[in-house]
Scaffold this active site. Structure first.
Site, PDB file in Angstrom:
ATOM      1  N   THR A  37     -51.744   3.420-102.834  1.00  0.00           N
ATOM      2  CA  THR A  37     -50.363   3.902-102.900  1.00  0.00           C
ATOM      3  C   THR A  37     -49.644   3.345-101.672  1.00  0.00           C
ATOM      4  O   THR A  37     -50.298   2.993-100.687  1.00  0.00           O
ATOM      5  CB  THR A  37     -50.310   5.435-102.866  1.00  0.00           C
ATOM      6  OG1 THR A  37     -50.916   5.849-101.636  1.00  0.00           O
ATOM      7  CG2 THR A  37     -51.065   6.040-104.018  1.00  0.00           C
ATOM      8  N   GLU A  94     -51.087   6.677-109.296  1.00  0.00           N
ATOM      9  CA  GLU A  94     -52.151   7.620-109.640  1.00  0.00           C
ATOM     10  C   GLU A  94     -52.299   7.821-111.142  1.00  0.00           C
ATOM     11  O   GLU A  94     -53.208   8.490-111.599  1.00  0.00           O
ATOM     12  CB  GLU A  94     -51.871   8.991-108.977  1.00  0.00           C
ATOM     13  CG  GLU A  94     -52.095   9.012-107.476  1.00  0.00           C
ATOM     14  CD  GLU A  94     -50.871   8.606-106.666  1.00  0.00           C
ATOM     15  OE1 GLU A  94     -49.992   7.935-107.236  1.00  0.00           O
ATOM     16  OE2 GLU A  94     -50.799   8.963-105.481  1.00  0.00           O
ATOM     17  N   LYS A 151     -31.915  20.723-100.018  1.00  0.00           N
ATOM     18  CA  LYS A 151     -31.969  22.188-100.085  1.00  0.00           C
ATOM     19  C   LYS A 151     -30.718  22.759 -99.429  1.00  0.00           C
ATOM     20  O   LYS A 151     -30.583  22.758 -98.222  1.00  0.00           O
ATOM     21  CB  LYS A 151     -33.236  22.697 -99.419  1.00  0.00           C
ATOM     22  CG  LYS A 151     -34.455  22.247-100.196  1.00  0.00           C
ATOM     23  CD  LYS A 151     -35.753  22.735 -99.629  1.00  0.00           C
ATOM     24  CE  LYS A 151     -36.891  22.146-100.436  1.00  0.00           C
ATOM     25  NZ  LYS A 151     -37.593  21.047 -99.789  1.00  0.00           N
ATOM     26  N   TRP A 204     -31.624  24.071-104.854  1.00  0.00           N
ATOM     27  CA  TRP A 204     -31.941  22.649-104.851  1.00  0.00           C
ATOM     28  C   TRP A 204     -30.806  21.823-105.442  1.00  0.00           C
ATOM     29  O   TRP A 204     -30.239  22.186-106.469  1.00  0.00           O
ATOM     30  CB  TRP A 204     -33.180  22.384-105.698  1.00  0.00           C
ATOM     31  CG  TRP A 204     -34.467  22.857-105.069  1.00  0.00           C
ATOM     32  CD1 TRP A 204     -34.610  23.475-103.864  1.00  0.00           C
ATOM     33  CD2 TRP A 204     -35.776  22.755-105.646  1.00  0.00           C
ATOM     34  NE1 TRP A 204     -35.938  23.754-103.650  1.00  0.00           N
ATOM     35  CE2 TRP A 204     -36.667  23.332-104.724  1.00  0.00           C
ATOM     36  CE3 TRP A 204     -36.284  22.224-106.839  1.00  0.00           C
ATOM     37  CZ2 TRP A 204     -38.042  23.393-104.954  1.00  0.00           C
ATOM     38  CZ3 TRP A 204     -37.649  22.289-107.075  1.00  0.00           C
ATOM     39  CH2 TRP A 204     -38.510  22.868-106.144  1.00  0.00           C
TER      40      TRP A 204
HETATM   41  P1  ADP Z   1     -44.950   4.688-104.534  1.00  0.00           P
HETATM   42  O1  ADP Z   1     -45.313   6.051-104.065  1.00  0.00           O
HETATM   43  O2  ADP Z   1     -45.599   3.560-103.932  1.00  0.00           O
HETATM   44  O3  ADP Z   1     -43.487   4.487-104.794  1.00  0.00           O
HETATM   45  P2  ADP Z   1     -45.468   4.581-107.276  1.00  0.00           P
HETATM   46  O4  ADP Z   1     -44.977   3.275-107.663  1.00  0.00           O
HETATM   47  O5  ADP Z   1     -46.724   5.080-107.800  1.00  0.00           O
HETATM   48  O6  ADP Z   1     -45.711   4.612-105.829  1.00  0.00           O
HETATM   49  O7  ADP Z   1     -44.278   5.596-107.421  1.00  0.00           O
HETATM   50  C1  ADP Z   1     -44.360   6.722-108.187  1.00  0.00           C
HETATM   51  C2  ADP Z   1     -43.136   7.529-108.016  1.00  0.00           C
HETATM   52  O8  ADP Z   1     -41.969   6.786-108.340  1.00  0.00           O
HETATM   53  C3  ADP Z   1     -43.083   8.723-108.909  1.00  0.00           C
HETATM   54  O9  ADP Z   1     -43.845   9.790-108.417  1.00  0.00           O
HETATM   55  C4  ADP Z   1     -41.591   9.021-108.941  1.00  0.00           C
HETATM   56  O10 ADP Z   1     -41.183   9.736-107.799  1.00  0.00           O
HETATM   57  C5  ADP Z   1     -40.981   7.652-108.871  1.00  0.00           C
HETATM   58  N1  ADP Z   1     -40.593   7.220-110.210  1.00  0.00           N
HETATM   59  C6  ADP Z   1     -41.261   6.422-111.033  1.00  0.00           C
HETATM   60  N2  ADP Z   1     -40.576   6.219-112.174  1.00  0.00           N
HETATM   61  C7  ADP Z   1     -39.437   6.929-112.073  1.00  0.00           C
HETATM   62  C8  ADP Z   1     -38.305   7.156-112.914  1.00  0.00           C
HETATM   63  N3  ADP Z   1     -38.179   6.581-114.100  1.00  0.00           N
HETATM   64  N4  ADP Z   1     -37.344   7.969-112.466  1.00  0.00           N
HETATM   65  C9  ADP Z   1     -37.420   8.566-111.263  1.00  0.00           C
HETATM   66  N5  ADP Z   1     -38.452   8.383-110.423  1.00  0.00           N
HETATM   67  C10 ADP Z   1     -39.447   7.583-110.814  1.00  0.00           C
END
Ligand code: ADP
Length: 555
Positions: free
Chosen positions: A199, A344, A452, A457
């Site tokens: 990650t 994940e 917040k 929220w």
């Molecule tokens: P990183 O933590 O490296 O950015 P990821 O690519 O695994 O890793 O990112 C996952 C996160 O990206 C999700 O938990 C979410 O917060 C955000 N995310 C992914 N797709 C979307 C989406 N369509 N809309 C909003 N947030 C998104």
């Protein structure tokens, strides 16, 4: 074992009597060779030219590379790293490394050198394959990665660096040429590790997610479904999402599974280069994060261009601004398919498509559905809970922490690194969402980005979407800043379009009637650019740091 002896017979009469054939990644490229052998893979190489060959060629060279890995002493379970763009050699490694039983470790080259060194060390990588773009980076790293026995430049003999400090440097094409393509993919337990992705570690050290052959093949099947990413042999697919970021959302597996033509854009991801490749190769669908598509949209708008074959963009990684969705659809007949997932989750969790009973809805109501992150694809189960872990209603209003489970969702991090622990078998995603009565999920924020205000929220995504709909706004991010009465109030940070004019007050005015009054940003800051991280997403924590002393006019 060889590929001939997977017919283990079930032993108990209570068991089903079907072949116990493990789901292995090698079977995907074998299938593509046998059934779609002549389908093309087109790559823009870091050398600058366009390279073409077929799934059959890819399979042959992957077998040659698998033999090479064997001679280098790479054993089952050993981690082999790549620092590479989307290209045919990287694809060969996807199959050669995982297919031979080793673990493909794709490293994000956009991370800081210290982070990469930490990751390579933590993964105990045995070899590192790299595109020439990353020669300097590898020279910096080489002294720090103690487990690495050798480095392989992904190029031919003629382009090998003449002088370099990299120890035990080998040439990719030499390894291919000096090895036979006679190789039988080994058969082993489908739960064996196949691939390792870290990650991005915006807070703390990056953590490794170790996929298995089984999880990868299941994800490839499920993500190909018509109401998922709709991968088929009729598509020309161009994954812009990097092969170093969550396996390019699985396209290197799902495209050969169905025989889709693959177009791999290499390192040139600007609007002009992508447009050129889309038109030259008759690309029908592509995938990537919103910032990439903003670049493409700007390019076509500024140059009054249109698309010939391009019809679909899979968008995820961050929320897709509805205004961009509308522009692509109305002006260019390109559908944006909103998806959500994370490293994940391999990564796909939800996809937003309409169902038959939505067909008669007015366009505005269809749009409102398509702006959500969508339905869980089969295999992924999700729920929302409050701070105490109590499940919340699927009413489209209740907003809570999003939890998921499924066969391609992480159970624990590599080497037992501490992270979000499972809650009764559910993985807490760190996202905050609503789910409507029809099962459409909508992310309102990341829990760490939620604003917040007075104990309530405010979802920053909705605030950003309103700003992005303003014709003068190129990019927007909303963060919470300190307020003595309300704890936090929303501050909008905006990059204006080139030559466009809009004032703070005009932007604040544009919120009237679009969000609850108390959600309206207290202030607007104009900047030249927003900080973007290693996966192409806007870095909100960086913006928060930069603007932590910003004084709101209401204070
Ligand atoms: P990183 O933590 O490296 O950015 P990821 O690519 O695994 O890793 O990112 C996952 C996160 O990206 C999700 O938990 C979410 O917060 C955000 N995310 C992914 N797709 C979307 C989406 N369509 N809309 C909003 N947030 C998104």
């Amino acid at each position: 074992m060889t590929s001939d002896n997977f017919h283990d017979l079930p032993k108990s009469p209570t068991m089903g009597q079907m072949m116990n054939q493990p789901m292995l990644i090698s079977s995907i490229i074998e299938h593509a060779d046998r059934h779609f052998g002549n389908r093309e893979i087109v790559s823009r190489r870091v050398e600058g030219d366009i390279h073409r060959y077929t799934y059959r060629d890819c399979h042959k060279r992957a077998r040659q590379m698998a033999n090479a890995l064997g001679k280098l002493g790479v054993a089952m379970g050993d981690r082999v790293a790549t620092l590479a763009w989307n290209g045919y050699r990287h694809l060969e490694l996807y199959y050669a490394i995982s297919g031979s039983g080793a673990v493909l470790h794709t490293i994000n080259p956009r991370l800081h050198a210290e982070q990469i060194a930490y990751i390579a060390d933590h993964a105990e990588d045995t070899y590192v394959f790299f595109d020439l773009t990353f020669l300097n980076l590898v020279e910096t790293l080489a002294g720090h990665c103690t487990s690495v026995k050798g480095y392989i430049a992904m190029t031919d003999r003629a382009r090998m660096p003449a002088e370099t400090s990299i120890p035990n440097l080998m040439c990719y094409e030499d390894l291919i040429e000096s090895n036979s393509d006679r190789y039988a993919w080994p058969v082993f337990d489908e739960n064996s590790a196949s691939t390792l992705c870290y990650t991005s570690g915006t807070t703390g050290h990056p953590k490794g997610v170790l996929y298995s052959h089984r999880s990868t093949v299941l994800h490839a099947y499920a993500s190909s479904l018509p109401d998922a990413l709709n991968v088929s042999g009729r598509e020309v697919l161009m994954p812009v999402v990097p092969m170093f970021h969550v396996n390019a959302w699985g396209f290197p597996y799902s495209a050969p599974l169905s025989g889709a033509k693959l177009v791999l854009p290499g390192s040139m991801l600007d609007g002009h280069s992508l447009y050129e490749l889309i038109e030259q190769e008759n690309v029908t669908a592509s995938a990537g994060v919103p910032t990439v598509w903003l670049g493409l949209l700007n390019h076509v708008e500024r140059n009054s261009l249109g698309f010939t074959s391009f019809r679909r963009i899979v968008i995820g990684g961050s929320a897709c601004p509805p205004a961009m969705m509308k522009s692509f659809r109305e002006k260019y007949e390109v559908q944006l398919l909103h998806t959500w997932g994370m490293t994940e989750m391999s990564p796909l969790g939800t996809v937003c498509t309409l169902q038959s009973h939505h067909a008669l809805l007015p366009q505005s109501e269809q749009d409102a559905i398509l702006e959500k992150q969508g339905h869980a694809i089969y295999g992924v189960d999700m729920k929302i809970v409050d701070d105490e872990g109590t499940e919340l209603a699927w009413d489209g209003v209740a907003c809570g922490h999003l939890l998921v489970r499924g066969p391609w969702v992480v159970a624990s991090y590599f080497k037992g690194e501490a992270g979000a622990a499972l809650q009764d078998g559910w993985f807490p995603t760190g996202d905050v969402a609503t789910i409507d009565p029809e099962g459409y999920m909508q992310i309102t924020d990341r829990s760490k980005d939620v604003i917040k205000s007075g104990g309530e929220w405010i979802g920053s995504i909705e605030i950003e979407n309103v700003a992005m709909a303003h014709p003068a706004v190129h990019q927007a991010a909303c963060i919470g800043v300190f307020h003595p009465k309300w704890d936090e109030r929303p501050l909008l940070v905006v990059v204006r379009k080139a030559d466009a004019r809009v004032t703070r007050d005009e932007l604040i005015q544009s919120y009237t009637g679009k969000v609850a009054k108390w959600w309206t940003p207290d202030d607007v800051v104009f900047v030249d650019a927003l900080p973007v991280g290693a996966t192409g997403k806007i870095l909100k924590n960086e913006i928060r740091k930069q603007l932590r002393h910003h004084k709101l006019p209401s204070v």
